[in-house]
Structures are given as structure tokens and as C-alpha cells.
Design a protein around this motif. Structure first.
Motif, PDB file in Angstrom:
ATOM      1  N   GLU A 114      28.719 -22.323  12.787  1.00 18.39           N
ATOM      2  CA  GLU A 114      28.864 -22.259  11.346  1.00 18.39           C
ATOM      3  C   GLU A 114      29.726 -23.425  10.880  1.00 18.39           C
ATOM      4  OE1 GLU A 114      30.382 -18.491  10.174  1.00 18.39           O
ATOM      5  OE2 GLU A 114      28.658 -17.361  10.912  1.00 18.39           O
ATOM      6  N   GLY A 115      29.373 -23.976   9.751  1.00 15.23           N
ATOM      7  CA  GLY A 115      30.159 -25.098   9.244  1.00 15.23           C
ATOM      8  C   GLY A 115      29.383 -25.880   8.207  1.00 15.23           C
ATOM      9  N   GLU A 116      30.034 -26.866   7.620  1.00 18.03           N
ATOM     10  CA  GLU A 116      29.440 -27.634   6.533  1.00 18.03           C
ATOM     11  C   GLU A 116      28.194 -28.387   6.976  1.00 18.03           C
ATOM     12  OE1 GLU A 116      30.799 -30.891   3.109  1.00 18.03           O
ATOM     13  OE2 GLU A 116      32.055 -30.566   4.888  1.00 18.03           O
ATOM     14  N   ALA A 117      28.223 -28.966   8.173  1.00 23.47           N
ATOM     15  CA  ALA A 117      27.077 -29.754   8.640  1.00 23.47           C
ATOM     16  C   ALA A 117      25.838 -28.880   8.791  1.00 23.47           C
ATOM     17  CB  ALA A 117      27.413 -30.447   9.956  1.00 23.47           C
ATOM     18  N   THR A 118      26.012 -27.730   9.407  1.00 26.14           N
ATOM     19  CA  THR A 118      24.878 -26.829   9.614  1.00 26.14           C
ATOM     20  C   THR A 118      24.340 -26.317   8.286  1.00 26.14           C
ATOM     21  OG1 THR A 118      25.761 -26.143  11.754  1.00 26.14           O
ATOM     22  CG2 THR A 118      24.140 -24.699  10.736  1.00 26.14           C
ATOM     23  N   THR A 119      25.233 -25.917   7.392  1.00 24.94           N
ATOM     24  CA  THR A 119      24.813 -25.424   6.082  1.00 24.94           C
ATOM     25  C   THR A 119      24.075 -26.502   5.298  1.00 24.94           C
ATOM     26  OG1 THR A 119      26.688 -23.898   5.997  1.00 24.94           O
ATOM     27  CG2 THR A 119      25.618 -24.434   3.904  1.00 24.94           C
ATOM     28  N   THR A 120      24.586 -27.731   5.386  1.00 23.36           N
ATOM     29  CA  THR A 120      23.940 -28.848   4.682  1.00 23.36           C
ATOM     30  C   THR A 120      22.528 -29.058   5.192  1.00 23.36           C
ATOM     31  OG1 THR A 120      26.063 -29.944   4.298  1.00 23.36           O
ATOM     32  CG2 THR A 120      24.083 -31.318   4.183  1.00 23.36           C
ATOM     33  N   TYR A 121      22.370 -29.052   6.512  1.00 28.07           N
ATOM     34  CA  TYR A 121      21.040 -29.239   7.090  1.00 28.07           C
ATOM     35  C   TYR A 121      20.096 -28.123   6.651  1.00 28.07           C
ATOM     36  CZ  TYR A 121      17.321 -28.312  10.388  1.00 28.07           C
ATOM     37  OH  TYR A 121      16.105 -27.988  10.924  1.00 28.07           O
ATOM     38  N   VAL A 122      20.541 -26.882   6.742  1.00 30.42           N
ATOM     39  CA  VAL A 122      19.685 -25.750   6.374  1.00 30.42           C
ATOM     40  C   VAL A 122      19.231 -25.872   4.923  1.00 30.42           C
ATOM     41  CG1 VAL A 122      19.613 -23.250   6.017  1.00 30.42           C
ATOM     42  CG2 VAL A 122      20.610 -24.182   8.102  1.00 30.42           C
ATOM     43  N   ASP A 123      20.142 -26.242   4.040  1.00 37.81           N
ATOM     44  CA  ASP A 123      19.787 -26.406   2.630  1.00 37.81           C
ATOM     45  C   ASP A 123      18.756 -27.522   2.445  1.00 37.81           C
ATOM     46  OD1 ASP A 123      21.546 -24.383   1.984  1.00 37.81           O
ATOM     47  OD2 ASP A 123      23.147 -25.717   1.300  1.00 37.81           O
ATOM     48  N   LEU A 124      18.961 -28.640   3.128  1.00 36.88           N
ATOM     49  CA  LEU A 124      18.036 -29.766   3.010  1.00 36.88           C
ATOM     50  C   LEU A 124      16.654 -29.415   3.564  1.00 36.88           C
ATOM     51  CD1 LEU A 124      20.411 -32.671   4.132  1.00 36.88           C
ATOM     52  CD2 LEU A 124      19.452 -32.354   1.838  1.00 36.88           C
ATOM     53  N   ALA A 125      16.644 -28.767   4.727  1.00 36.76           N
ATOM     54  CA  ALA A 125      15.371 -28.414   5.349  1.00 36.76           C
ATOM     55  C   ALA A 125      14.622 -27.382   4.517  1.00 36.76           C
ATOM     56  CB  ALA A 125      15.615 -27.881   6.762  1.00 36.76           C
TER      57      ALA A 125
ATOM     58  N   ALA B  63      14.879 -26.856   1.293  1.00 38.72           N
ATOM     59  CA  ALA B  63      14.395 -27.515   0.083  1.00 38.72           C
ATOM     60  C   ALA B  63      13.144 -28.346   0.361  1.00 38.72           C
ATOM     61  CB  ALA B  63      15.487 -28.393  -0.511  1.00 38.72           C
ATOM     62  N   ALA B  64      13.050 -28.863   1.601  1.00 40.83           N
ATOM     63  CA  ALA B  64      11.890 -29.678   1.979  1.00 40.83           C
ATOM     64  C   ALA B  64      10.705 -28.827   2.416  1.00 40.83           C
ATOM     65  CB  ALA B  64      12.274 -30.648   3.095  1.00 40.83           C
ATOM     66  N   GLY B  65      10.906 -27.515   2.465  1.00 41.95           N
ATOM     67  CA  GLY B  65       9.810 -26.616   2.812  1.00 41.95           C
ATOM     68  C   GLY B  65       9.524 -26.499   4.285  1.00 41.95           C
ATOM     69  N   ILE B  66      10.518 -26.832   5.140  1.00 41.67           N
ATOM     70  CA  ILE B  66      10.303 -26.680   6.573  1.00 41.67           C
ATOM     71  C   ILE B  66      11.172 -25.538   7.101  1.00 41.67           C
ATOM     72  CG2 ILE B  66       9.828 -29.148   6.755  1.00 41.67           C
ATOM     73  CD1 ILE B  66      12.430 -29.473   8.276  1.00 41.67           C
ATOM     74  N   GLU B  67      10.796 -25.033   8.252  1.00 45.95           N
ATOM     75  CA  GLU B  67      11.509 -23.908   8.857  1.00 45.95           C
ATOM     76  C   GLU B  67      12.796 -24.435   9.493  1.00 45.95           C
ATOM     77  OE1 GLU B  67      10.740 -20.325  12.134  1.00 45.95           O
ATOM     78  OE2 GLU B  67       9.137 -21.765  11.670  1.00 45.95           O
ATOM     79  N   ALA B  68      13.893 -24.280   8.793  1.00 45.50           N
ATOM     80  CA  ALA B  68      15.150 -24.916   9.188  1.00 45.50           C
ATOM     81  C   ALA B  68      15.608 -24.523  10.573  1.00 45.50           C
ATOM     82  CB  ALA B  68      16.242 -24.602   8.163  1.00 45.50           C
ATOM     83  N   ASN B  69      15.482 -23.252  10.920  1.00 46.96           N
ATOM     84  CA  ASN B  69      16.017 -22.761  12.188  1.00 46.96           C
ATOM     85  C   ASN B  69      14.951 -22.534  13.246  1.00 46.96           C
ATOM     86  OD1 ASN B  69      18.775 -22.728  11.413  1.00 46.96           O
ATOM     87  ND2 ASN B  69      18.406 -20.858  10.227  1.00 46.96           N
ATOM     88  N   ALA B  70      13.808 -23.166  13.101  1.00 44.28           N
ATOM     89  CA  ALA B  70      12.802 -23.083  14.161  1.00 44.28           C
ATOM     90  C   ALA B  70      13.389 -23.640  15.451  1.00 44.28           C
ATOM     91  CB  ALA B  70      11.556 -23.886  13.766  1.00 44.28           C
ATOM     92  N   THR B  71      12.926 -23.130  16.569  1.00 40.63           N
ATOM     93  CA  THR B  71      13.452 -23.543  17.856  1.00 40.63           C
ATOM     94  C   THR B  71      13.380 -25.061  18.013  1.00 40.63           C
ATOM     95  OG1 THR B  71      12.778 -21.449  18.851  1.00 40.63           O
ATOM     96  CG2 THR B  71      13.209 -23.271  20.359  1.00 40.63           C
ATOM     97  N   TYR B  72      14.549 -25.675  18.183  1.00 37.60           N
ATOM     98  CA  TYR B  72      14.730 -27.105  18.404  1.00 37.60           C
ATOM     99  C   TYR B  72      14.438 -27.998  17.200  1.00 37.60           C
ATOM    100  CZ  TYR B  72      15.611 -25.859  23.199  1.00 37.60           C
ATOM    101  OH  TYR B  72      16.149 -25.298  24.315  1.00 37.60           O
ATOM    102  N   ALA B  73      14.152 -27.424  16.034  1.00 36.45           N
ATOM    103  CA  ALA B  73      14.004 -28.257  14.838  1.00 36.45           C
ATOM    104  C   ALA B  73      15.323 -28.922  14.444  1.00 36.45           C
ATOM    105  CB  ALA B  73      13.433 -27.434  13.678  1.00 36.45           C
ATOM    106  N   PRO B  74      16.466 -28.197  14.445  1.00 36.90           N
ATOM    107  CA  PRO B  74      17.728 -28.863  14.120  1.00 36.90           C
ATOM    108  C   PRO B  74      18.068 -29.979  15.103  1.00 36.90           C
ATOM    109  CG  PRO B  74      17.995 -26.480  14.008  1.00 36.90           C
ATOM    110  CD  PRO B  74      16.674 -26.748  14.657  1.00 36.90           C
ATOM    111  N   GLN B  75      17.786 -29.745  16.375  1.00 34.66           N
ATOM    112  CA  GLN B  75      18.088 -30.747  17.397  1.00 34.66           C
ATOM    113  C   GLN B  75      17.198 -31.987  17.230  1.00 34.66           C
ATOM    114  OE1 GLN B  75      17.822 -27.403  18.036  1.00 34.66           O
ATOM    115  NE2 GLN B  75      19.996 -27.044  18.476  1.00 34.66           N
ATOM    116  N   ALA B  76      15.956 -31.790  16.771  1.00 36.03           N
ATOM    117  CA  ALA B  76      15.068 -32.939  16.520  1.00 36.03           C
ATOM    118  C   ALA B  76      15.549 -33.731  15.315  1.00 36.03           C
ATOM    119  CB  ALA B  76      13.640 -32.455  16.306  1.00 36.03           C
TER     120      ALA B  76
END
Length: 401
Positions: free
Chosen positions: A282-293, A295-308
Motif C-alpha cells: 500500500e502506498g502512493e505509488a501503487t494507488t497512483t498506478y491503479v488510478d491511472l490503469a 482510467a485507461a480501462g485496463i485491469e490494474a491488478n491483473a497478474t503481472y500487469a503492474p510489474q509489466a
């Protein structure tokens, strides 16, 4: 996660997100590659992983581009197979002249691609999903990195989770490759050290239609751990295990976390199935990514999507830091932008990062998957999260402490 050794010879398909230009010769902009299993045993997992990398390209280009031009992404199908991945790498490295590669995904796929053309081409690879311990010892001239933790950690965390739940014995079957064996070895060692009993630990080969003989050798425990892939043997073994009626608890690793795992299986029979995968703090970086993803219409927490996402963003930062689309010096630049000291850069903060780089200010990217301080072999620390099947779908339950 992820490695598969098959006998298939597959054609390599490539797609482009923008008009491709040779990365070595172009005066402005840069081109990176993506190698992943668009076909094969992880084909249902790959599209959202690729979407994570695509999102970076979109953000970079919307915020002024890279090196005064466009960032281009070229994808190729590695099919989760070392031979197919070598062909894919040959195309993106030697024909498309990419500067660097996001990928591959399966560990054997990454090793096959890198050994095929990456090492000789002096190409930096960042895998978002290759988790087998075998990658740690790859002789790579400091060119291969990953944004997901090793299964040496995932195996320990899965063992701790099962013991904490009071599961005192397990039977393990694993796909016979670097991913499966490395994961099974780590799990077995940690589980036994914690007081649990591994009643059976059996490899299985990918691509079979019938695993009933293997399942017959696993009935010493009613708690079945399957370390395989959702699109392939993972689904077949789970379905036939349910049909046998010999098991009451099912457990999987990250390769099993996909909707296709439950195809053809009565959801009620696998309610409560336990699984693990890499997560993010949990933290600002993770929250920022989830919000951006989101908003872009992609599955933010799909397996290995954040790592990609992190892998692609880091490569873009490293190229900008290096000052050219040349492959020379890129690994050193990557280590500089990924580690302290430096001003924090969060997901999506491309304009800020470029301004700081141009001003000669050190930056330190904090990613969607957490801090990404690469160690001497290109590995990162990380966290592992628990998931469970509830109502016919995977639900994340939280961090494994």
C-alpha cells in the motif's frame, strides 16, 4: 512464475503500437520490444500484462515523447517456449533493432530469448513475470533484470500461509520446467522446515490430456498443490482431481491465477482454492498506478500487469537517462534510475522525470509493484499476496505477512 519447455515450433507474430523505426539508427525517439506468451499455456494471462506495458508507451507519448520523438513498442510471441522465444528475440533485436526488451514472461522463454539474441546483441531485458530461481544464476553480463520477486520467496510464503491455516500435509505436482521445479523445491523445503509433511512431490509433463495416473500417486494427502499454468496442465489436473473426489483442498501458485483455470470445473467444488502471486505494498505509488490503469480501462491488478508497467517505465527512464537509443550503457542507466539516491518518480510522472534528468538531477522510480532496487544479479525484493476462489472468481485476500 512461468517457464515451459515444449516441442512446438511456432511462428512469431509481431504487432506495433506505433510506426517502428530502427532503434540504433534513429535520431529521435526509441523502440522497445515485448516478448510474451500470446499463444500457449499462459495466453489468457498475457494480454493484460502487455496492456501494462502499452499504458507506459501511451503516457510517454502523451507527455512529450522520449529523446525528442515517439516511443514505439513492438511485440512478438514467445509462446512460453524457449525455441519460439529465441525466434521472437531474433526478430525484435536483429530486424526491428529494439533498444531493450520487456520480457519475456515464462522463465524458460526469457532464458531462450536472451541466450538466443539478447546476450550477443547487448540488449537489456526486464521480465515482469519470470520468477524461477534459475534466472538468478543466468550469466547475463548485467543485462537481465526482473520486476517480480523470485519463487524462492513465493515458495516460502506459500509454505508459511498453509502452515498458518493449519494445513499439516500436502501433495505437490509441478510442471516439469524451471518454474515448476524451482517453485516446488522452495515450497517443499520451507514447508518441511516449518513442520509440515510433503506426502508426495511429483513432476508432470505439459500437454497431456490425461493426468489420472499422476493424480493416483498424489492421494497420500487430500490437500493438492498444483504448480502449473491456468491455460494448460493446471486446468486439466484440477478438473480431473475434482472428478476423482480424492482431494478436499486445492492450492496453486501465480501461474494458476487466471479465469481460464476454472473452465469446465464446477465452481462450488473449488470454492476456497488458495493461490499466491506477486503483489504491491500500500502506498502512493501503487494507488497512483491503479488510478491511472483504471482510467485507461485496463485491469490494474491483473497478474503481472503492474510489474509489466514498471518494466516498461524503467526502460523508458533508462533510455532517456542514457541520452540515446543506443544499447551501450543502458544497464548502468537503468540501475541509476531504479535506485536511491534521487528524487522520487511515481507511475505516470514522465514529464517530471524528463525535466529532472535534463537538469542533471538523480531520480529514483518507485513503481506500481513497490520499490525496485535491483540487487547485484538484477533481482528485487517483493511481497506475495494470498488469493482465494470465491463465487467462481479469484479474490485477493491480502499480504502474506
Amino acid at each position: 512464475m512461468l517457464n515451459l519447455k515444449t516441442s512446438l515450433t511456432l511462428a512469431v507474430a509481431a504487432t506495433t503500437l506505433a510506426v517502428a523505426a530502427p532503434a540504433i539508427a534513429q535520431d529521435t525517439g526509441a523502440t522497445i520490444g515485448f516478448i510474451g506468451g500470446f499463444t500457449g499455456p499462459i495466453e489468457s494471462l498475457t494480454p493484460p500484462i502487455f496492456a501494462g506495458a502499452e499504458l507506459v508507451v501511451k503516457q510517454v507519448n502523451e507527455q512529450g515523447g522520449i529523446l525528442g520523438g515517439e516511443l514505439t513498442l513492438i511485440s512478438a510471441d514467445g509462446a512460453c517456449d524457449a525455441t519460439a522465444a529465441a525466434a521472437a528475440a531474433d526478430k525484435v533485436i536483429n530486424t526491428d533493432n529494439v533498444t531493450a526488451v520487456v520480457g519475456a514472461l515464462c522463465t524458460g522463454e526469457t532464458i531462450g530469448a536472451f541466450n538466443g539474441s539478447g546476450l550477443s546483441g547487448n540488449v537489456v531485458f526486464i521480465s515482469p513475470a519470470s520468477s524461477a530461481p534459475a534466472l538468478t544464476t543466468l550469466e547475463d553480463n548485467d543485462l537481465v533484470y526482473r520486476t517480480t520477486p523470485s519463487d524462492a520467496l513465493q515458495g516460502v510464503k506459500l509454505a508459511e500461509l498453509l502452515l498458518a491455516k493449519g494445513v499439516q500435509d500436502i501433495a505437490i505436482t509441478y510442471v516439469n520446467n524451471d518454474y515448476g521445479k524451482g517453485f516446488a523445491d522452495a515450497l517443499s523445503a520451507a514447508y518441511t522446515a516449518g513442520g509440515g509433511t510433503v506426502a508426495a512431490n511429483i513432476a508432470h509433463e505439459e500437454g497431456k490430456a490425461d493426468y489420472r495416473a499422476e493424480l493416483g500417486n498424489l492421494v497420500a494427502s487430500q490437500n493438492l498443490v498444483i504448480l502449473a499454468y491456468a491455460n494448460a496442465s493446471g486446468n486439466t489436473i484440477l478438473r480431473q482431481a475434482v472428478e476423482s473426489g480424492n482431494f478436499t483442498l486445492y492450492v496453486g501458485g501465480d501461474g494458476m491465477v487466471g479465469d481460464d483455470l476454472l473452465t469446465g470445473i464446477d465452481a462450488a467444488a473449488v470454492e476456497g482454492l488458495i493461490a499466491t502471486r506477486a503483489g504491491a505494498p500500500e502506498g502512493e505509488a501503487t494507488t497512483t498506478y491503479v488510478d491511472l490503469a483504471t482510467a485507461a480501462g485496463i485491469e490494474a491488478n491483473a497478474t503481472y500487469a503492474p510489474q509489466a508497467y514498471d518494466a516498461a517505465f524503467l526502460l523508458a527512464l533508462a533510455i532517456e537517462k542514457n541520452g540515446s537509443a543506443s544499447r551501450d550503457g543502458l544497464s548502468a542507466a537503468l540501475r541509476e534510475v531504479a535506485s536511491a539516491p534521487g528524487e522520487k518518480i511515481l507511475p505516470g510522472e514522465w514529464t517530471k522525470a524528463v525535466e529532472l534528468i535534463k537538469a542533471g538531477t538523480d531520480i529514483d522510480y518507485e513503481g506500481a509493484g513497490g520499490a525496485l532496487d535491483f540487487d547485484e544479479v538484477g533481482d528485487v525484493d517483493g511481497i506475495i499476496v494470498e488469493l482465494a476462489v470465491e463465487g467462481g472468481a479469484f479474490v485477493e485476500k491480502g499480504l502474506i505477512q
